[in-house]
Design a protein around this motif. Sequence first.
Motif, mmCIF file in Angstrom:
data_model
loop_
_atom_site.group_PDB
_atom_site.id
_atom_site.type_symbol
_atom_site.label_atom_id
_atom_site.label_comp_id
_atom_site.label_asym_id
_atom_site.label_seq_id
_atom_site.Cartn_x
_atom_site.Cartn_y
_atom_site.Cartn_z
ATOM 1 N N HIS A 1 0.847 -1.192 0.000
ATOM 2 C CA HIS A 1 0.000 0.000 0.000
ATOM 3 C C HIS A 1 0.878 1.236 0.000
ATOM 4 C CE1 HIS A 1 -3.608 -2.395 0.726
ATOM 5 N NE2 HIS A 1 -2.873 -3.105 1.561
ATOM 6 N N ASP B 1 -7.503 5.220 5.126
ATOM 7 C CA ASP B 1 -8.000 4.473 3.957
ATOM 8 C C ASP B 1 -8.116 2.981 4.271
ATOM 9 O OD1 ASP B 1 -7.691 6.896 2.781
ATOM 10 O OD2 ASP B 1 -6.073 6.304 1.404
ATOM 11 N N LEU B 2 -7.066 2.450 4.905
ATOM 12 C CA LEU B 2 -7.044 1.011 5.178
ATOM 13 C C LEU B 2 -8.151 0.628 6.152
ATOM 14 C CD1 LEU B 2 -3.180 0.466 5.435
ATOM 15 C CD2 LEU B 2 -4.669 -0.297 3.598
ATOM 16 N N ASN C 1 -11.467 0.257 4.792
ATOM 17 C CA ASN C 1 -11.657 -1.025 4.097
ATOM 18 C C ASN C 1 -11.468 -2.214 5.047
ATOM 19 O OD1 ASN C 1 -12.106 -0.318 1.193
ATOM 20 N ND2 ASN C 1 -10.218 0.817 1.557
ATOM 21 N N ASP C 2 -11.706 -1.961 6.338
ATOM 22 C CA ASP C 2 -11.605 -3.024 7.353
ATOM 23 C C ASP C 2 -10.243 -3.685 7.414
ATOM 24 O OD1 ASP C 2 -14.155 -2.694 8.317
ATOM 25 O OD2 ASP C 2 -15.035 -4.048 6.817
ATOM 26 N N LYS C 3 -9.212 -2.929 7.109
ATOM 27 C CA LYS C 3 -7.883 -3.523 7.143
ATOM 28 C C LYS C 3 -7.104 -3.044 8.369
ATOM 29 C CE LYS C 3 -6.976 -4.567 2.279
ATOM 30 N NZ LYS C 3 -6.604 -5.974 2.371
#
Length: 348
Positions: free
Chosen positions: A211, A223-224, A227-229
């Motif tokens: 990333h 951002d991550l 996205n559930d990261k």
Amino acid sequence: MRSAQLFAPEDLRIVEMPTPEPEAGQVLVRVMAYSPYGTDVGTYLNKGGRYVSEYPIGIGADFSGIVEKCGPGVDDVQRGDRVSALALDHCGTCANCSNGRTNLCLDPEFQTFVRQTACEEFTLVSACKLARLPDVVSFEEAAMLAGPVDALNAFEQMGLKAGDEVTILGVGAMGLGAIATAKALELRTIAVGGSGKRAELARRMGADEVHPIPHHGYDLAADLLANDKSAAAILETTASAWGIEQSFKLASPGGAIALTGGPDLPATAWTLVERELRLFGVKGGAGQAQILSLIAEGKLDLASGISRRFDFEEANDALALLASEEARDVGRVIIRIGDYENAKETPS
Ligand SMILES: [Zn+2]
């Protein structure tokens, strides 16, 4: 001998100096390859006046070479041996050293950091720091052990095993070494950071997911997380406020964060309590031999991270490159100090 000495920030010159004599317990090593990393760039620039208090001063920590001369009482290595040494020294006899935790030596004499200098034809090294290189490990590979040794220490402290996932913050010299080490240990690796070609290098070194960031200081964690990261295990390699802040944002409940340096933490005790975060400090490591074995077995590929090679006379150019904007496109840089193509046959 010739030695690279910093006379001021960004002023690294090669000068003549007397070749030092090894004292008891010391070894004089003929330096072959030296690979600068972030700390060297900090020293070169003397960022915030934090690194250098007086000039001139030598530079360089991550190196490989050949034993030239042993001081009294040294019998573990001999003239002609191919070796590498990391910066931290230790006593070899205290409780931590006896348990193999030489990076946490209890002897007060070794708790103050002594600068290692490797950007010179010969360097004096404490014999107990030396690791002998397996025949198949090149001088260049052996000059890039600091990142992998840090990473191995971090992964062990976080209790990671093959198949586990680790997020590595930063894709500089230390980050790339950590990615390659994670790959060698069969961890699933997510690399975060890099705004130039270093992000591509992260993939080449074995990262499963990369990333990159559009610009320095970008809040990628936002951002991550959108996205559930979130991340269960994080190794922060940038030692920067940005990297540490990103780590604390990304860490999932119950997650582990390994830190390699940096400023104040963006956390209170409640931050740790509410998510049961586990924090680990990584002060070098003691896994030099294990890293060398992984390279010898063909599992750990550090050579793919090399972007540029410079001759000894160009040492200032090499550091200037790493201190410039162009560094974001550059992986590891090797400074060729000895004639290592011919060194194996003639350990003079
Ligand atoms: Zn000790």
